[in-house]
Design a protein around this motif. Structure first.
Motif, mmCIF file in Angstrom:
data_model
loop_
_atom_site.group_PDB
_atom_site.id
_atom_site.type_symbol
_atom_site.label_atom_id
_atom_site.label_comp_id
_atom_site.label_asym_id
_atom_site.label_seq_id
_atom_site.Cartn_x
_atom_site.Cartn_y
_atom_site.Cartn_z
ATOM 1 N N ALA A 111 0.787 -1.249 0.046
ATOM 2 C CA ALA A 111 -0.067 0.010 -0.007
ATOM 3 C C ALA A 111 1.152 1.057 0.047
ATOM 4 C CB ALA A 111 -0.864 0.074 1.072
ATOM 5 N N ASP B 45 -4.992 -0.175 0.420
ATOM 6 C CA ASP B 45 -5.083 -1.519 0.110
ATOM 7 C C ASP B 45 -3.707 -1.480 -1.020
ATOM 8 O OD1 ASP B 45 -5.802 -4.162 -0.052
ATOM 9 O OD2 ASP B 45 -6.870 -3.897 -1.803
ATOM 10 N N GLN C 247 -5.361 1.350 -6.471
ATOM 11 C CA GLN C 247 -5.481 0.374 -5.388
ATOM 12 C C GLN C 247 -6.211 -0.815 -5.704
ATOM 13 O OE1 GLN C 247 -6.252 2.435 -1.901
ATOM 14 N NE2 GLN C 247 -8.308 1.368 -1.726
ATOM 15 N N SER D 232 -0.830 -2.693 4.547
ATOM 16 C CA SER D 232 -2.108 -3.329 3.652
ATOM 17 C C SER D 232 -2.495 -4.839 4.152
ATOM 18 C CB SER D 232 -1.930 -3.475 2.174
ATOM 19 O OG SER D 232 -0.823 -4.498 1.971
#
Length: 1813
Positions: free
Chosen positions: A392, A412, A430, A973
């Motif tokens: 992330a 994410d 993402q 993440s």
């Protein structure tokens, strides 16, 4: 009038007619070329060695240029990626010649009274931490303007006279040199100055650089002026991101006081900056020097920009990481965060006034790459940085400095990245659906826009060249492909991102690219499809390209290419597309048709010996996954793990680099000189095309990290992951050091040993293994567990290891020995429901307590770590009586030992603090949200608590209960698996999806204090009783070192005792007034105050000792120490300083060591002494103990019998030795290596001959060792690259204290009358160290005394104590100075030698000095104590020399008896001499070759052997005693091969030795007459191999060019020359006998010749009949590339002694193996595999043994009967020579100049193989 002819300027090249080379000279590769930029001829000087390629004016040193101009103008251009040097000899008005040098080779400024060395550094390529480097690829023509008057006056306070000589050294282009008294401005022409009426002196037309019309001078050239005007005016460093090679650092410049004075130490470690004008900025007049600190300028950690009023447009690049930090503050259950930025947000003063600083953590580094995909890695526009995702987080990595900055905000994994053409806008998407896209300001790191895409997931983003359009490719909710176009042109002006077009398609799109010439044209490819796209009128349209028969290809990537001239029309650009079958398609995108198709095949097909030609229809193509195109080269990455470079016509393979996994993507840098590549295994790196070197930028775990472990001494981090790997990382550089992969079982736990280089790993199979980080081998393996290992922990003192498993068992191991035996196993002790984690087991800081969750998950048990007696069991299920469910323990950790706290994370989202002794609950720490804390850690000062909850890290104020606020940091993440403080408490580590390293911004002086240990009745739930308590167990407040203020550097004179009233911790605050008044560097002291306790040495904790810095910083001493250690010093110009010999060999990773009782070889004798060591010989006359070193061996020899004992164990060359005063202990030190990260110091028990301790502290090499007079302490001194002084307790060999030095020291010695005092000598000073013990601490204090000006020595190189209180010191100029240690002053000096003194010994009234002039002198110093009373008026007339001896080399070691009458002396020639002053004689005790040994041969009766070396000597030794008998010396040549006459030559008195030399000559030496009998020259090139015929009348010789000559030994006539091997050097010639007519050919001799091209010719000859026929010709295939470093292995062949028709070959081939070839069957009959390529070969005439030497410093003995191999170590370099004696009883091996003689235990009987029926 004498200067008038030089006015206004002088063209030096024209005046001295350089082109004629009569008044000037050239050396090496100097040529005249035409430069396209200047459109004129220039001189090109190039070569690998600058000193060997140069232009010199004038021609000889006796002449002088006599040029008096103040300014020297050098018009030159550095050659890209090369170093260069410019040397000027300046004559002062008083006739002194000063050498002034400018070079990119210099790493720092250095000076003396006669020379100045300035580093020339290109700022755009090199960071301030490394001020030296090669010229960048874009190096420009430069006008270097040198003010010769200012250089001499500023740096040496001398007046300039004239320029004497100039030497221009490689690598550079030079146009001309000019001198003038006028200060020209090269950036302004005469016409411009007149037109604009500028107040400057324009450059004459002859000196001007041509500037094309419409362009700026600054766009093409560089002006460097040094020194700047007005050097007294300080200025700040100017950094401009848009400037090219922005600055050149030349320095340093001193601060000038108002009156000119002579500086004792004028040069502080700062550098003036010569700033070149920016391309867009006008020239500035005048410029001032800028003082550049030793450490990089950065903002204070405690200052964090706030959201309000933040101006990101002017932010310094150093603050990028700060601007991107993401954290939130949690208060009363609410998360406070700003919606539009990722900046830290502060609470109001009332809510968090007790929780400062804010933020506490700042992300410093990330270890990892990829996450969602490993294909995204992009170059920035300037090619200096790489942008890539790590889950992330988006990372920008500067490839030269390794610095990282981050873009934080994604929640994410990042699935796609795109960077516009100007590197101004960054787009990221993402993976979490629905996909979110962020647009970032790339320069400031701020998020400009965040919007939700119309796609479910995005897997590709692409910008147009201007950045106004952004294209995305992804999938919708139904799995269909979607292409979207956004308008991003208004984002930077506050506008929004607008969707311009969107289209759904069923096409498979693997790659999507935007044309660089038109942002509305695109191309995509996928399985069976290639389409061209265009954005017009708000719609996206596409049309397919007709692929014909290739429509079924799986296309993987594509790229547009620009024509080299850059002038083609847009429609003429070519599109290249690659496929997974190895096809490259050239597409004419105007006609939408295939223009040309190439098929790429691997360079080698399986089973073939030679590269195959790439054809279109045959072979299995390369599975290409990615390609990138430069104007001339195509780079392709493939699934076979190779990165290949091809020309655009794909006619031949240019370069191939093997990667560590399938290549995911490749990308050319903007300049086309580097290729960035990524692999699916998580590796990121780039290939530098000019140097053909591959650099790894990042490595990554490919699955979540489960556990971590850190250790203090080596600064390492160990991690285990679900990807089945265990990895060791360097916390300082974030680079991977080791990795271990287990395919069968997954590692689940890890622990680093706190003191030894070992790591412990637990596996899913239940095994616990110990690995050595030195040998990379398994030390021990235990299988007492039957379930997955869930916990692994080592006590801080390193005594015990504990492990737990999922079946509930707990095991205890002893770490005192390397095998780690099991001490106890407890069944059903640990909770069986526990999952592997870092907080499953915990030990207290004092190593006394062990805690774990068990026997059930509801209880926590505390045990005694030594006895495993249960001390406490706490039920955590009922801590909350109001709860309706039972709680269970999740994680545990101990607080500092002084507190006695045990922290337990429970399932109800709480952290409970328990008293570790009573089990009482002290308090509870509630969390913010209902997420269980999976990991927790408490800082050593008990101020901050870390907890890991889900994907966030929380930082709590451990002692604040009134407010439950905490700071929350995101970035992971996936759930965070573990958090921990680093051992130095300066950083925090969090692991999960990746490894994050955070800076702790809280400073030691920010009010942090640890409370005292509470009494039993004081333990309670509230922390209020603990606030405000003093730190430390003794109740004393912590002493803080004050930060030096900015201003003139003060000098702090350290006294022998601390000031009165001090508690043992020396603090600078007591000397503030002294600092204000005196001048000199400040002393920064770091101490650990200890509590009451035993005052023994063994209980003392490690202390950092003193640190002396020449600069003032507004930092703490800890930071200063770290910064200074990161900057290594230059090697001193002193022979006394140890320098490890360069070796290209590496240590073996896999060996087959035999068991102790089954060894076939036993080391019998070591021939030689390591003259490269320093003080590496010890002799104790009263006990007879005599030891010296040879390579990595300690040789203990009996002087009476000559018997030797050999102590093995060091992994590298031994640098020095030290013998205790009672002769019971010997200490030896070796260098660091790839197997040993730190230098090994081995402690040997002399009576037993065993190594009893192994200690390490120094990083590069140990310069000296010394025992204290009472043998209770051992001191070790690091070399110039280490600069540390370490003190060891000899009772336990624990580190007592250490000190870091900023200057290299050459020697150390204890005061023989006071064990608490020792002395070091180094550059221009004597350092007196004093040991003071206060409680449990030992403090080192230093008093530094400079050498008096009368002595004038730059380096003190040797020291020894004489009669009390005298100290003798030797200098590099040959002087001996005498010091009175009571008052710390030098009162006497005399010139003892012409060269540098390296050895001094004094006993009574006699002093021995040894120098690099090869002289050993004995001095009478009995009158020196009387001279001491006269003080400075003492004269040296009463000191006289008694004796003098001249030896064969510089003296490096010496030891004498108590009367100084006799002793043993070692020299750099590798000789140990017995010296008797009474007889005035020197007798050789141990001798060896000075350089490499090339050959060993033996007499037929095995009474003698002969060796030949690179030093040109042929030495004949007695084989029984290995004493030197005869030595033949040929000067200026190298002896490369030898042959001893065979027994058929007659009587022993007729024996001869034939030697071949590097000049092609062959010399015949008579052993009986000890003379040379014949010299002939059958070759023009160097002789490489020799062999006698069987009758001894003919000699066969082979040379470097592959020519074999046959000569008559009696006449010296060469009667046959064979050129069959011409072109490759002959490596082996061997001759043996055969029966006449056997093998189908005539002749009585069978001989072979092997050459370096893996070819062997076998001949049958009868030399008496002049008959020679070729019997067989063998060629062995070689691999296309050689992976091993260094030279390729030689081709070696030999006839089998046990089967004359069998030939044995080793050499470079497809595999590492021994090949047996039958001359009868004409085929290979057997192969035996080897671990490495062989460097030497010898076959035993007795048993069927083959000895093979490897470049990995290993010797292998191969039993051909059983196939059993035994490996032996002992050599320090590549084993390039192996020779069995004729009787097969002995084996000689050689590595460089070391000769080891092995006794063959199972030698068997001699075998005589003669060919016959």
């Amino acid at each position: 009038m004498a200067r008038a002819w030089q006015h206004p300027f002088l063209n030096i090249f024209r005046y001295f007619r350089v082109d004629e080379w009569k008044r000037s000279s050239k050396e090496g590769d100097v040529s005249v070329v035409t430069d396209k930029a200047l459109k004129s001829t220039v001189y090109r000087i190039q070569g690998s060695v600058s000193a060997s390629n140069y232009i010199l004016l004038p021609k000889t040193s006796t002449q002088s240029l006599g040029l008096t101009g103040r300014y020297l103008y050098v018009l030159f251009r550095p050659l890209p990626t090369k170093h260069f040097a410019i040397h000027l000899d300046l004559s002062t008005e008083d006739g002194q010649v000063i050498r002034v040098s400018f070079s990119s080779l210099f790493k720092e400024f250095r000076s003396s009274a006669t020379w100045l060395q300035f580093p020339f550094v290109f700022e755009a390529r090199t960071s301030r931490k490394d001020l030296a480097g090669v010229a960048p690829p874009c190096a420009r023509w430069t006008c270097l303007q040198l003010d010769l008057c200012d250089i001499l006056s500023v740096y040496l306070s001398r007046r300039y006279g004239h320029l004497k000589s100039v030497r221009l050294c490689a690598n550079l282009l030079v146009r001309n040199l000019y001198t003038s008294d006028l200060c020209f401005d090269p950036t302004v022409s005469v016409a411009e100055a007149r037109r604009a009426k500028l107040p400057v002196t324009p450059v004459p037309r002859e000196m001007a650089f041509p500037v094309p019309k419409g362009e700026s001078w600054h766009d093409r050239y560089v002006h460097v002026r040094f020194p700047r005007d007005n050097p007294k005016v300080p200025s700040q460093l100017v950094q401009k991101s848009d400037s090219p090679i922005a600055a050149v650092f030349l320095g340093p410049a001193p601060r000038l006081p108002p009156p000119p004075v002579v500086f004792e130490e004028p040069m502080q470690n700062v550098s003036p900056l010569v700033q070149m004008s920016s391309p867009t900025a006008p020239p500035q007049f005048p410029s001032a020097p800028s003082l550049l600190p030793e450490a990089s300028l950065s903002c204070e950690h405690s200052e964090v920009p706030r959201v309000s009023g933040l101006n990101t447009s002017t932010q310094d690049p150093i603050t990028w990481a700060e601007a991107a930090d993401m954290h939130t503050v949690v208060s009363n259950g609410h998360v406070l965060a700003h919606k539009s930025t990722e900046m830290p947000v502060a609470l109001d003063a009332g809510s968090c006034k007790h929780f400062l600083p804010d933020p506490i953590l700042r992300l410093k580094g990330v270890i990892g790459f990829g996450g969602h995909s490993t294909k995204w890695a992009l170059w920035t526009k300037d090619g200096t940085s790489v942008v890539y995702p790590c889950h992330a987080v988006i990372v920008v990595l500067h490839i030269d400095t390794g610095e990282q900055r981050f873009f934080l905000g994604h929640t994410d994994k990042v699935s796609a990245l795109a960077l516009d053409g100007s590197s101004a806008l960054l787009a990221s998407a993402q993976a979490q659906p629905p996909s979110v896209v962020r647009l970032w300001d790339f320069q400031t790191g701020g998020c400009l826009s965040l919007f939700q895409s119309p796609m479910h997931t995005i897997y590709s983003l692409s910008f147009s060249g201007s950045g106004a359009l952004l294209y995305g490719v992804g999938k919708d909710g139904h799995g269909r492909t979607v292409v979207v176009a956004w308008s991003t042109g208004q984002v930077g002006r506050g506008g929004q991102v607008v969707v311009l077009a969107k289209v759904h398609t069923d096409l498979d799109i693997q790659a999507f690219r935007v044309a660089f010439f038109d942002g509305t044209r695109m191309a995509s490819c996928g399985r069976g499809s290639l389409r061209l796209w265009r954005l017009r009128g708000g719609t996206l349209r596409s049309c397919s390209v007709d692929l014909g028969e290739y429509c079924t290809l799986e296309l993987t990537d594509l790229a547009f290419v620009q024509a080299p001239d850059g002038h083609r029309a847009p429609l003429d650009y070519t599109l290249y597309v690659c496929s997974r079958n190895g096809h490259i398609l050239e597409i004419d995108h105007q006609r939408m048709a295939v223009r040309c198709i190439h098929r790429l095949l691997p360079s080698r097909t399986p089973g073939s010996s030679l590269p195959q030609k790439s054809t279109f229809s045959s072979g299995l193509g390369i599975a290409i996954s990615s390609l990138s195109i430069s104007p001339t080269v195509c780079a392709v990455g493939s699934e076979d793990g190779c990165l290949r470079l091809w020309p655009l016509d794909f006619s031949s393979l240019l370069l191939e680099a093997e990667q560590e996994g399938p290549v995911s993507s490749v990308c050319f840098s903007p300049d086309g000189l580097r290729v960035l590549s990524t692999t699916s295994s998580g590796h990121l790196g780039f290939l530098d095309i000019p140097s053909q070197e591959y650099t790894v930028l990042a490595r990554s775990h490919m699955a979540p990290v489960l556990a971590i472990s850190t250790e203090r001494s080596r600064g390492q981090l160990a991690t285990v992951s679900l990807d089945h790997t265990v990895r060791i990382w360097d916390l300082a550089t974030l680079r991977q050091l080791y990795d271990c992969t287990s395919s069968d079982e997954a590692p689940s736990a890890v622990a680093l040993h706190p003191k030894s280089p070992a790591v412990f790993c637990g596996f899913s199979s239940g095994a616990v293994r110990s690995f050595s980080l030195e040998t990379a081998g398994v030390l021990a393996e235990h299988t007492c567990h039957h379930g997955t290992i869930t916990g692994l922990v080592v006590t801080p003192d390193g005594n015990f290891l504990f492990s737990s498993c999922s079946q509930g068992s707990l095991a205890q191991y002893s770490c005192a020995v390397s095998q780690c035996p099991i001490l106890c196993v407890a069944v059903n002790a640990v909770c069986q429901d526990a999952h592997p984690g870092p907080n499953t087991l915990a030990v207290s800081g004092d190593s006394r307590l062990l805690a774990f969750v068990g026997p059930s998950k509801y209880t926590v048990t505390v045990m005694d770590s030594a006895s495993l007696n249960e001390l406490l069991r706490v039920d955590v299920s009922t801590l909350d009586l109001a709860s309706s469910h039972l709680d269970w323990a999740v994680a545990i950790c101990f607080g500092p030992a002084a507190l006695g706290h045990l922290l337990v994370s429970i399932s109800s989202d709480k952290v409970v603090v328990l008293d570790a002794l009573s089990g009482r609950t002290i308090r509870e720490l509630p969390s913010v949200r209902p997420i269980v804390c999976s990991s927790l850690a408490l800082s050593e000062d008990a101020h901050f608590l870390l907890t890991a909850t889900s994907r966030a890290i929380r930082v709590w104020n451990y002692w604040t209960q009134a407010d439950s606020s905490c700071q929350v940091y995101i970035g992971h993440s996936e759930p965070v698996q573990a958090v921990a403080f680093t051992p130095d408490q300066q950083h925090v580590i969090s692991v999960g999806d990746a490894i994050f390293l955070w800076d702790v911004l809280a400073t030691p002086d920010s009010g942090r204090s640890m409370p005292r240990v509470p009494l039993a009745h004081e333990v309670g739930p509230g922390p209020g009783q603990l606030e405000g308590a003093a730190c430390g167990a003794d109740g004393l407040p912590r002493q803080q070192v004050p930060v030096p203020s900015q201003g003139p550097p003060p000098r702090l004179d350290m006294c022998a005792m601390p000031p009165e009233g001090n508690d043992g911790t020396f603090c600078m605050s007591n000397e503030e007034e002294l600092c204000k008044e005196s001048q000199g560097p400040p002393v920064l002291v770091e101490r650990e105050t200890g509590g009451a306790g035993s005052a023994t040495w063994g209980s003392v904790r490690r202390s950092q000792g003193l640190f002396i810095s020449p600069l003032c910083h507004s930092w703490s001493s800890t930071r200063s120490i770290q910064e200074a250690r990161a900057q290594p010093l230059a090697r001193p110009d002193s022979y006394k300083h140890f320098m490890a010999r360069y070796k290209a060999s590496t240590l073996a990773e896999s060996t087959s060591f035999p068991p102790e009782g089954a060894k076939q070889l036993r080391l019998r004798t070591v021939v030689g002494y390591n003259g490269n060591g320093r003080a590496n010989m010890v002799w104790k006359p009263d006990t007879g103990f005599f030891a010296y070193t040879c390579g990595r061996l300690v040789v203990v020899e009996d002087l009476h019998s000559g018997a030797q004992k050999h102590w093995l164990g060091h992994p590298e060359e031994i640098s020095t030795l030290a013998l205790s005063h009672n002769s019971q202990v010997l200490a030896s030190a070796s260098c660091c290596s790839s197997a040993a990260a730190r230098c090994q110091i081995r402690i040997w028990d002399v009576p037993e001959g065993l190594c009893q301790q192994l200690i390490s502290h120094h990083n590069t090499a140990v310069q000296a060792l010394a025992f204290s007079p009472d043998d209770k302490l051992l001191v070790s001194l690091g070399d110039y690259g280490d600069c540390t002084l370490a003190l060891w307790n000899t009772a336990t060999y624990e580190l007592v204290s250490s000190a870091c030095l900023l200057e290299s020291m050459h020697g150390v010695a204890f005061n023989p009358w006071d064990a608490s005092e020792l002395t070091c000598v180094g550059t221009g000073s004597v350092a007196f160290w004093f040991l003071q013990q206060r409680g449990a601490d030992v403090n080192l204090q230093m008093h530094r005394e400079p050498v008096p000006e009368e002595v004038g020595a730059m380096e003190l190189t040797a020291l020894c104590y004489g009669a009390a209180p005298l100290l003798y010191c030797g200098s590099s100029s040959g002087q001996v100075c005498v010091w009175d240690t009571c008052v710390g002053r030098c009162f006497l000096a005399w010139e003892a030698d012409d060269g540098e003194i390296g050895v001094l010994l004094c006993l009574g009234s006699r002093l021995v000095s040894g120098s690099n002039t090869k002289r050993l002198r004995l001095w009478s110093v009995g009158a020196v104590p009387e001279l001491r009373r006269k003080g400075s008026g003492a004269r040296s007339s009463s000191v006289f020399m008694e004796h003098e001896l001249t030896l064969d080399g510089a003296v490096v070691s010496a030891s004498f008896d108590s009367s100084m009458d006799m002793g043993i002396v070692g020299t750099t020639a590798g000789t140990l001499w017995y010296v008797s002053w009474a007889e005035g004689s020197s007798t050789r005790l141990v001798s060896g070759h000075r350089s490499k040994v090339n050959e060993v041969v033996f007499s037929p009766d095995e009474s003698h052997c002969a060796t030949g070396g690179e030093d040109g000597s042929v030495r004949v030794w007695s084989l029984a005693s290995m004493e030197l008998v005869i030595q033949f010396q040929v000067l200026n040549q190298s002896c490369l091969c030898l042959a001893w006459s065979p027994p058929s030559c007659g009587h022993p008195e007729q024996q001869q030795v034939v030697a071949g030399y590097s000049d092609g000559t062959l010399r015949v030496f008579s052993i009986a007459r000890t003379s040379m009998e014949l010299k002939m020259q059958p070759h023009r090139a160097a002789l490489m191999a020799l062999a006698f015929s069987t009758d001894g009348q003919t000699i066969l010789s082979g040379d470097k060019d592959g020519v074999v000559a046959v000569s008559r030994l009696r006449t010296g006539i060469t009667f046959r020359v064979l050129s069959d091997h011409q072109g490759a050097p002959i490596s082996t010639i061997q001759s043996t006998s055969k029966k006449y007519g056997d093998l189908g050919v005539e002749g009585t001799d069978l001989w072979l010749a092997a050459s370096g091209d893996q070819r062997i010719s076998v001949w049958a000859s009868d030399w008496l009949r002049d008959c020679c026929d070729l019997l067989d010709w063998l060629s062995f295939p070689a691999p296309a590339t050689l992976e091993a470093s260094g030279l390729p292995p030689p081709s070696l062949a030999a006839f089998c002694p046990w089967d004359g028709a069998l030939l044995v070959y080793v050499g470079l081939g497809a595999h590492e193996e021994v090949v047996f070839y039958s001359l009868r069957q004409k085929q290979v009959v057997e192969k035996m595999s080897l671990p490495f390529f062989a460097m030497s070969l010898s076959l035993s005439p007795g048993a069927r043994f083959i000895a093979i030497g490897f470049a990995e410093c290993t010797l292998r003995l191969l039993d051909c009967m059983s196939g059993v191999a035994q490996d032996f170590t002992g050599h320090d370099d590549s084993v390039h020579l192996c020779r069995f004696t004729p009787s097969a009883r002995l084996l000689f091996t050689a590595a460089h100049n070391e000769i080891l003689v092995w006794e063959v235990m199972g030698h068997g009987c001699r075998v005589t193989a003669v060919l016959g029926p």
